[in-house]
Design an enzyme around this catalytic site. Sequence first.
Site, PDB file in Angstrom:
ATOM      1  N   ARG A  66     102.676  -9.987  -4.230  1.00 60.64           N
ATOM      2  CA  ARG A  66     101.592 -10.441  -3.358  1.00 60.64           C
ATOM      3  C   ARG A  66     100.269  -9.854  -3.825  1.00 60.64           C
ATOM      4  NH1 ARG A  66      99.861  -7.513   0.488  1.00 60.64           N
ATOM      5  NH2 ARG A  66     101.903  -6.639   1.039  1.00 60.64           N
TER       6      ARG A  66
ATOM      7  N   TYR B 223      84.186 -32.333   2.045  1.00 63.14           N
ATOM      8  CA  TYR B 223      85.594 -32.615   2.316  1.00 63.14           C
ATOM      9  C   TYR B 223      85.887 -32.378   3.798  1.00 63.14           C
ATOM     10  CZ  TYR B 223      90.615 -31.524   2.421  1.00 63.14           C
ATOM     11  OH  TYR B 223      91.941 -31.467   2.733  1.00 63.14           O
TER      12      TYR B 223
ATOM     13  N   LYS C 103      93.965 -30.515  -7.748  1.00 60.53           N
ATOM     14  CA  LYS C 103      93.378 -31.752  -8.226  1.00 60.53           C
ATOM     15  C   LYS C 103      93.329 -31.790  -9.757  1.00 60.53           C
ATOM     16  CE  LYS C 103      92.723 -32.627  -3.803  1.00 60.53           C
ATOM     17  NZ  LYS C 103      92.905 -31.344  -3.100  1.00 60.53           N
TER      18      LYS C 103
END
Length: 391
Positions: free
Chosen positions: A58, A110, A209
Amino acid sequence: MNNRKRTENNREWRFATKAIHTGQAADPHTGATIPPVYLSTTYTQESPGVHKGYEYSRSQNPTRRALETCLSDLEGGEACAAFASGLAATNALLQSLRPGDGLIAGHDLYGGTVRLLERVFQPWGVDVVRAGSADPASYKEAIRSLKTPRMVWIETPTNPLLDLIDIRAVAELTRHHGMALVVDNTFASPCLQNPLNLGADFVLHSTTKYLGGHSDVIGGALIAREAAHLEPIQFVQNAAGAVPGSLDCYLVLRGLKTLEIRMQRHGSNALALAEMFCERPEVAHVYYPGLTRHPGHDIARKQMRGFGGMISIELEGGFEKARSFCSRLKVFSLAESLGGVESLVSHPATMTHASLSGDQRRDLGITDGLVRLSVGIEDVEDLLEDIDQAL
């Protein structure tokens, strides 16, 4: 615009070379040309507190570090923090604000970013003001309304109307007021645009993307012009734990290797389709910065190295025509997201921006007849024929 930066190996590499090699040296133990994917969650220590730089995944993971090193180099920044999604990256940066701090949000963003600002951070006490347009003067006006101006958040090109914002002009404004400038560079990718070189302080990516490029991974990243500015974000990255898995990081790294050549094909295909749309009576408006008629074309030429693969069109006839057009496409898939090798079509009013109210969408110019296309890298003739039969 020169996109060359001395790498950690003191070699001047151009974009495509950096995308393939930065942070991805051959494995020193086996000689494997492609670095291994480190799935381990924990790392054996020689003695308490003595280790090889890794304790728990992590906090840090070698595969994630390779991705962060590469993205930082591609954007010309000093440091990068990778996240489990673009919105996780957005959330981490916004958490650097405090109640009473003021943020100027771009006029066209967005829908997920707007939702996070309006439903999470405004109720928490952040003073959010929307700019009125892409004109830097609208940002200057908006700043006057803030008691404690801290941050400006923009996209360029914007989602979904493909407006262009002069990054350098807004950066000069934010610097004058002691504010941080954040640029969501997802639509352009670092292949076509480097906001940090134009004065921005942070660059945001949904690595889902164009960076991943194959619609098979969710991720996000923040790159800072100065490493010290990213330290509070890295604290949140570790403390809140919205980190990407090592396989996710590997998939984005693999996508980066072909980013430049993919963006060339995305752009050439998109320009051909945009020119076709301009000739069709069924299409009322075409939004693509590669067209000379686009109001932001000159800005795009000044700060970008290409015009990208995103197009939006306004169809005559409103929702019913948009619904029919989307449903009739064969090569294009009706789906959320963008930036993959395959062509996608979406209807912003009912998909990407459905979380906004009808009034909000109308104010932004997102009508029921608006359709957004993520143009893939298929044969352009097949795409043109598909558009023709759907229209």
